[in-house]
Design a protein around this motif. Sequence first.
Motif, PDB file in Angstrom:
ATOM      1  N   ALA A 187      40.651  41.859  43.705  1.00 41.11           N
ATOM      2  CA  ALA A 187      42.110  41.767  43.823  1.00 41.11           C
ATOM      3  C   ALA A 187      42.523  40.467  44.505  1.00 41.11           C
ATOM      4  O   ALA A 187      43.474  39.795  44.069  1.00 41.11           O
ATOM      5  N   VAL A 188      41.816  40.093  45.557  1.00 44.38           N
ATOM      6  CA  VAL A 188      42.109  38.824  46.230  1.00 44.38           C
ATOM      7  C   VAL A 188      41.878  37.666  45.270  1.00 44.38           C
ATOM      8  O   VAL A 188      42.658  36.703  45.234  1.00 44.38           O
ATOM      9  N   GLY A 189      40.815  37.757  44.465  1.00 46.27           N
ATOM     10  CA  GLY A 189      40.570  36.726  43.459  1.00 46.27           C
ATOM     11  C   GLY A 189      41.726  36.606  42.477  1.00 46.27           C
ATOM     12  O   GLY A 189      42.098  35.497  42.058  1.00 46.27           O
ATOM     13  N   CYS A 190      42.315  37.743  42.097  1.00 44.43           N
ATOM     14  CA  CYS A 190      43.467  37.710  41.197  1.00 44.43           C
ATOM     15  C   CYS A 190      44.702  37.142  41.904  1.00 44.43           C
ATOM     16  O   CYS A 190      45.512  36.452  41.287  1.00 44.43           O
ATOM     17  N   MET A 191      44.846  37.428  43.208  1.00 40.58           N
ATOM     18  CA  MET A 191      45.971  36.871  43.961  1.00 40.58           C
ATOM     19  C   MET A 191      45.911  35.346  43.984  1.00 40.58           C
ATOM     20  O   MET A 191      46.936  34.663  43.943  1.00 40.58           O
ATOM     21  N   PHE A 192      44.690  34.808  44.052  1.00 43.37           N
ATOM     22  CA  PHE A 192      44.521  33.362  44.099  1.00 43.37           C
ATOM     23  C   PHE A 192      44.459  32.728  42.713  1.00 43.37           C
ATOM     24  O   PHE A 192      44.493  31.506  42.589  1.00 43.37           O
ATOM     25  N   GLY A 193      44.305  33.538  41.688  1.00 44.54           N
ATOM     26  CA  GLY A 193      44.198  33.002  40.342  1.00 44.54           C
ATOM     27  C   GLY A 193      42.788  32.689  39.907  1.00 44.54           C
ATOM     28  O   GLY A 193      42.579  32.137  38.827  1.00 44.54           O
ATOM     29  N   ARG A 194      41.815  33.025  40.741  1.00 40.60           N
ATOM     30  CA  ARG A 194      40.417  32.848  40.321  1.00 40.60           C
ATOM     31  C   ARG A 194      40.148  33.735  39.107  1.00 40.60           C
ATOM     32  O   ARG A 194      39.453  33.332  38.170  1.00 40.60           O
TER      33      ARG A 194
END
Length: 901
Positions: A676-683
């Motif tokens: 989810a954090v990766g999606c927040m950053f756009g990774r």
Amino acid sequence: TPDWIVRYMVENSLGRLWVEGHPNDDLKANWKYYLEEAKQEPEVQKQLDEIKKEYATLTPDQICAVDPCMGSGHIICYMFDVLMQIYEAYGYTARDAATSIVKNNLYGLDIDDRAAQLAYFSVMMKARRYDRRFFSRGIQPHVYAIQESNNLDPHCIEYFVDGRKDLKSAMDTLVTELHDAKEYGSILNVTQVDFSVLYARFDEIQNEAVPSIYSYQAVDTLLPFVHVAQALAQKYHAVITNPPYMSNKGMSAKMIKYAQKNYADSKADLFAIFMERCEHFTALHGFQSMITQHSWMFLSSFEKLRTKMLNCDLINMAHLGARAFEEIGGEVVQTTSFVRRKGSPIKGYRAMYARLVMGGSQDEKESMFLSHRYLYSASQQDFSLVPGAPVAYWQSSAFFDAFAGDLLNDKYETKKGMFTGNNDYFLKQWYEVQYGKIGYDFKPYNKGGGYRRWYGHNDVIVRWHNDGYEIKHASGSGNINEDYFFETCLSWNLVSTAPFCCRIVQANNVMGDAGPICLIRESDPNYYYVLAYLNSVVCNNFMSVLNPTMNYPSGVVGKLPLIIASQYLEEVTELAKECVEIARSDWDSRETSWGFSKHFLVNGEVKISEAYAKWQRECNQKFSKLKENEERINEIFIEVYNLQNDLKKDVEDKDIEVSFAHADLQRDIKSFLSYAVGCMFGRYSLDVDSLAYAGGNWDDSKYKTFIPDKDAIIPITDDEYFTDDIVGRFVEFVRTVYGADMLEENLKFIADALDEKGSTSREVIRNYFLKDFYKDHCKTYRKRPIYWLFDSGKKNGFKCLIYMHRYQSDTIARIRTDYVHEQQARYRTAISGLERQINGASTSERVRLNKQLTKLKNQAEETRLYEEKIHHLADQMISIDLDDGVKHNYAIFQDVLAKIK
């Protein structure tokens, strides 16, 4: 040395010498560690009987026994006890036996003067036990601290030799050979000079009517020196010792030079040198008994020594392994105790071996030995059938027969890979750099890894700018054999505490030294068959003999026997392919794999509990299938190598779990939060598979369902201070993935799995992000985090995450102005409000509010100090180069970032 091992060594050497020439069941009844000889073929027994006739001519007073590394005398004291039993059985009184033992039988040597004094005392007290007047008899034990010639007075020596050639020749030889004797100790080879002539001269001196000024000096210094020289020069019927263990890395320069010159085949360790030296000490058909590290039995570095050792008959062995000494734990010191007979080996002679390596303690090993349930009989001629002649006494004839055919290296090359000379600079985890550069400026690098079969550990890359020009010309790099780079092959870990295991390597890799390879192409019809064999219990059985250590170099693996059974080729190939695909899907389920596509809990379900249950079922099915396949592979290879009586096909769950991840609720939920954090950053993106952004050009078209954070700065606070706070963004992500209807139920499921404190689901999730998320992130990314935590300190005054690949030179300035200053303003407002509330609050309410006020003031102060540090960096507008990796770039900002743990 453990008492039972001392007894084993003495009873099976000194005791055996006597009872084989003078059979006596009553004597042997006293020796519970004595091992009877294995049943021999008639021709072998005939030769043994001839040797026993020599033993029969011995009388007790003729036996000579020595411990050349006696320490305080543990072993020679038990020699004394056994000799006493021999003498008494022969008809001596105990008093006469004690005198003869000290005078004729026992010898001991040590470089340590204090140890020699203790050993001297022990022997004298042993004798005193049997003869109360022994101290008055003037008999001195042959127990010596080694003397060296360095400080002998040349004038005294000149007086001693008295111009006589025979004396001068003998003394010159001893003086030369015992120079620096304290350095070398009993490994010195001393020439057998005419000692009777020397002792006759000492008698002359002691009987001189008018003593010279050197008379007393000669007796006091030269006589002990000659005693030591004679003890070093003579031969013994029994040589029994526990030598010192010291690798050549710990030796002095003098010792290394001496070992290279005199013990070229055993110079790797002092215990091995003593193995050679003790053979020199031993008389023909005498016995040599020692306890040493067991590495000489297997390692290639001891192959020449092993060949020498097998030029005499091994009589028996207690193979101890690890934990044979109570005071030494762990697996580092692994030992074996053995008895050898000096002389040409008798072809077909079968020795007895007690395999005690499974025992977990000194006492357990002793019990196993006494049970006689772990005994093997083997002919050492069989050992030479295996490359390197390892002492594989416990293996069946089928094991040795396997080596009669092709070895792996006869069909396929095994190679070690490149070493960089500077891993910190040249090697990176693939997720550190800009992803688009992998395959060009960086190449995948096969670097071993943890225990894992079939597939995985393809996560390291190597700098390869300008076709590797830099690394090819770097100081310290080497073994750059490009002719076998970038090819499909098989690989394993060079160093591993786990059993040997193998996995595929795809065609785009540079081969590293920590991941040796077998050069077999995927197009080869035997590719998957060989992979399956290398992962089988049969292969591990061979490896346990060829190299039972933590190292699996290419040369050793190449010695594995290889039988291509055509009738099983197709079945094994299909089984192995399926194992590879299961292992691949497991490896790629984690975000640190570059084969990662999308998180497994984003699988179309509307409830995360159901998504997890679906994932759990898939894991269980794959796990069961993998186990089934591996057991069938084992079954096939056991049959191919005719090892049905030696091995079982069974694979324990724990052996699969090491390399295959069962579903685990807490771990998997934490990985979902990471995704989810990766999606927040756009990774990552919910709209595309695999990586959406890892450096390079940003593409807005990849993000429709869930929009990444605009400035790539995500605050983590202990309250809802910011609209893009990490908890708020995570709740939005859960709502987007699973829908609004099940939001609270899904958040509760996540919170329950996290096992954090908190009265609500959001509070639990917030506490996880505050306290544990970054620690887990650093662990997942092997201390090379791609999300960086800006952290003011323990009071949680200010925290925020950034994504390294979206870092820009003004990122820290934006953190300071848009977030730190904003947080400071919120603290001021909150503190002011609390102070007003306290003025009108009740006593009990005032206590609670004051506690809250103290916390806020501490956070505000911590944030104020943090703002000063971050201000300094913000003004510098620092740029970073992703090619330099996390370790280098993180260090630039270490004063304002959380420590990597």
